[in-house]
Design an enzyme around this catalytic site. Structure first.
Site, mmCIF file in Angstrom:
data_model
loop_
_atom_site.group_PDB
_atom_site.id
_atom_site.type_symbol
_atom_site.label_atom_id
_atom_site.label_comp_id
_atom_site.label_asym_id
_atom_site.label_seq_id
_atom_site.Cartn_x
_atom_site.Cartn_y
_atom_site.Cartn_z
ATOM 1 C CB CYS A 192 49.338 -82.242 58.399
ATOM 2 S SG CYS A 192 49.231 -83.335 60.547
ATOM 3 C CE1 TYR A 215 66.978 -73.713 41.166
ATOM 4 C CE2 TYR A 215 67.781 -75.316 40.650
ATOM 5 C CZ TYR A 215 67.699 -74.007 40.291
ATOM 6 O OH TYR A 215 68.065 -73.461 39.580
HETATM 7 C C1 LIG Z 1 67.197 -66.261 34.705
HETATM 8 C C2 LIG Z 1 67.776 -67.936 35.241
HETATM 9 N N1 LIG Z 1 69.067 -68.560 34.734
HETATM 10 C C3 LIG Z 1 69.667 -69.522 35.568
HETATM 11 C C4 LIG Z 1 68.905 -70.700 36.243
HETATM 12 C C5 LIG Z 1 69.425 -71.604 36.921
HETATM 13 O O1 LIG Z 1 69.200 -72.531 36.057
HETATM 14 P P1 LIG Z 1 69.965 -73.993 36.531
HETATM 15 O O2 LIG Z 1 69.557 -74.161 38.051
HETATM 16 O O3 LIG Z 1 69.275 -74.689 35.958
HETATM 17 O O4 LIG Z 1 70.759 -74.056 35.986
HETATM 18 C C6 LIG Z 1 67.638 -69.706 35.870
HETATM 19 C C7 LIG Z 1 66.680 -71.157 36.571
HETATM 20 O O5 LIG Z 1 65.656 -71.821 36.756
HETATM 21 C C8 LIG Z 1 67.188 -68.897 36.066
HETATM 22 O O6 LIG Z 1 65.678 -68.938 35.874
#
Ligand SMILES: Cc1ncc(COP(=O)(O)O)c(C=O)c1O
Length: 455
Positions: free
Chosen positions: A382, A410
């Site tokens: 919703c 993610y």
């Molecule tokens: C400290 C740190 N290292 C590595 C990453 C990994 O980034 P990505 O998934 O863009 O490679 C992140 C993601 O935000 C992060 O905050």
């Protein structure tokens, strides 16, 4: 067609896989899967490695995340090969996908890990990895987090504030240990990515400013239970160009020289993660191009080099499978209500991320198929923000299985139980084998820890 500038100044042309019409966006499934090593169509049916999507949807139900083991390992290996000329450690960023099966596959391949919580460290240890190959990032480490990490023998704390530095020293003193640290420097570089995933600007909460870093290193050097081992930065995520990485590296090199002049010698430099991926028509630099731009400067430093890639290792190794439950064409818009929703995959709602939605079985004539319409692919939650894709030209029937690509990063890790929806199952595929790596949650488990009010 879209263009990207390579570090050499060469311009590459990326074949577009989309057609934009007045009605909506058509993503050519066959052309798209040519860029996604884990996926392919065979006799019009979609496969991940050698397992058909239909087999997985039938056996495990939907919504379901599916990952290709080989695709994960191939990207990890591309990083390892590209930096083979240097002493290096690829620390996979656990936040992108923290399933134990994913972590154990990477640990066995030799990966280190980047974590941001005690929970992630516990996962890494449970997956069989050595804590000594783990770097601990994050702005809010607590006494308990630091104590647990030190007891496990953490490889390095990436320190983000003076307060954290003094707390680490205090905990290390109590445990009679020396805490390995590097400072996460905020180089004030524009990563040119979505503001929510940009982390290396002055306005962001992350790291210690470039201007303050030398003084904080000197403070660290004076602390009794701190062992300075490195320097670190992470400027953002889904970066498609190499220039911001080079700019950040230049800032760090400047600091390393000035630290040397002040008698502070480091053992490693950590450039964080952030390399982008091709979701649909993006043209990120390849890992090889990324390495080619950084290697000359890194080699001259003579330090071990760490990276913390997350998205680039797992995004395109995964898909989210979902079933079309209800088709609701209206005079203004056509809605396809599917059994996955924003609680399963929040990237489109949170970051305006455009992800490809492709059919499990190819329609006969692609874009021109009779019955192709523009659909909003939405969940049953919703919220108006509950959509997975908008205005996509697809030929749909109720009961169809769709695959949302690029969902390995993610995706599950950002999922929730909003609207009391159990989280999806996860499956890993390797060649012709498939295995459940996380059971679908039961609804009962969602409230099992809740306690009725007693009068
Ligand atoms: C400290 C740190 N290292 C590595 C990453 C990994 O980034 P990505 O998934 O863009 O490679 C992140 C993601 O935000 C992060 O905050």
């Amino acid at each position: 067609m879209s263009h990207s500038e390579l570090p050499t100044g060469e311009s590459v042309t990326v074949e577009s896989v989309t057609t934009q019409t007045e009605q909506g966006l058509y993503v050519d499934p066959k052309a798209l899967t040519n860029h996604l090593p884990a996926l392919h169509y065979c006799d019009e049916a979609l496969y991940i490695e050698q397992v058909s999507i239909e087999t997985i949807a039938k056996q495990y139900g939907t919504p379901c995340y599916v990952y290709s083991k080989q695709a994960i390992l191939d990207v990890y290996q591309a990083y390892a090969n590209s930096f083979a000329s240097l002493d290096h450690q690829i620390c996979y960023a656990v936040k992108a996908n923290s399933n134990l099966a994913v972590l154990s596959v990477l640990a066995q391949a030799g990966a280190g890990f980047d974590i941001v919580s005690r929970g992630e460290l516990m996962r890494v240890v449970a997956a069989g990895a050595e804590a000594s190959r783990v770097v601990f990032s994050g702005v809010g480490k607590t006494y308990g987090d630091i104590e647990y990490a030190l007891t496990q023998g953490i490889g390095c704390f990436n320190v983000e504030s003076i307060s954290e530095l003094t707390l680490i020293n205090e905990v290390a003193q109590t445990l009679d240990k020396s805490a390995p640290i590097s400072l996460r420097v905020n180089p004030n570089v524009d990563a040119k990515t979505h503001p929510y995933i940009s982390t290396g600007l002055k306005d962001n909460k992350f790291g210690i400013t470039h201007e303050d870093a030398l003084a904080v290193y000197q403070q660290a050097a004076a602390l009794s239970h701190i062992d300075i081992v490195g320097i670190d930065c992470h400027i953002g995520s889904q970066l498609t160009e190499v220039e911001p990485f080079v700019a950040a590296l230049d800032k760090l090199i400047e600091l390393i020289h000035s630290l040397r002049e002040h008698g502070i010698e480091l053992r490693h430099i950590d450039l964080g993660g952030g390399l982008g991926v091709r979701y649909i028509d993006e043209s990120p630099v390849s890992i090889e191009e990324f390495a080619a731009a950084l290697l000359p400067k890194l080699s001259a430093l003579g330090l071990t080099v760490f990276f913390e890639p997350g998205r680039s290792i797992v995004a395109n190794a995964g898909v989210l499978l979902t079933k079309v439950d209800v088709l609701k064409p209206t005079a203004h818009k056509n809605f396809a209500i599917v059994d996955a929703a924003m609680n399963d995959l929040i990237r489109p709602a949170l970051y305006q991320a455009e992800m490809a939605v492709i059919p499990n079985v190819l329609p006969n004539a692609g874009l021109d198929t009779n019955g192709t319409k523009a659909w909003d692919i939405v969940g049953a939650i919703c919220e108006t923000g509950d959509f997975l894709a908008k205005d996509r030209l697809l030929s749909l029937a109720e009961g169809d299985i769709l695959a949302i690509t690029g969902a390995g990063a993610y995706g599950f890790t950002m999922s929730s139980n909003y609207n009391s929806r159990p989280r999806a199952s996860e499956v890993m595929v390797s060649e012709d084998r498939h295995q459940l790596i996380r059971k679908r949650e039961t609804i009962e488990s969602l409230y099992a820890d809740e306690i009725l009010w007693q009068d």
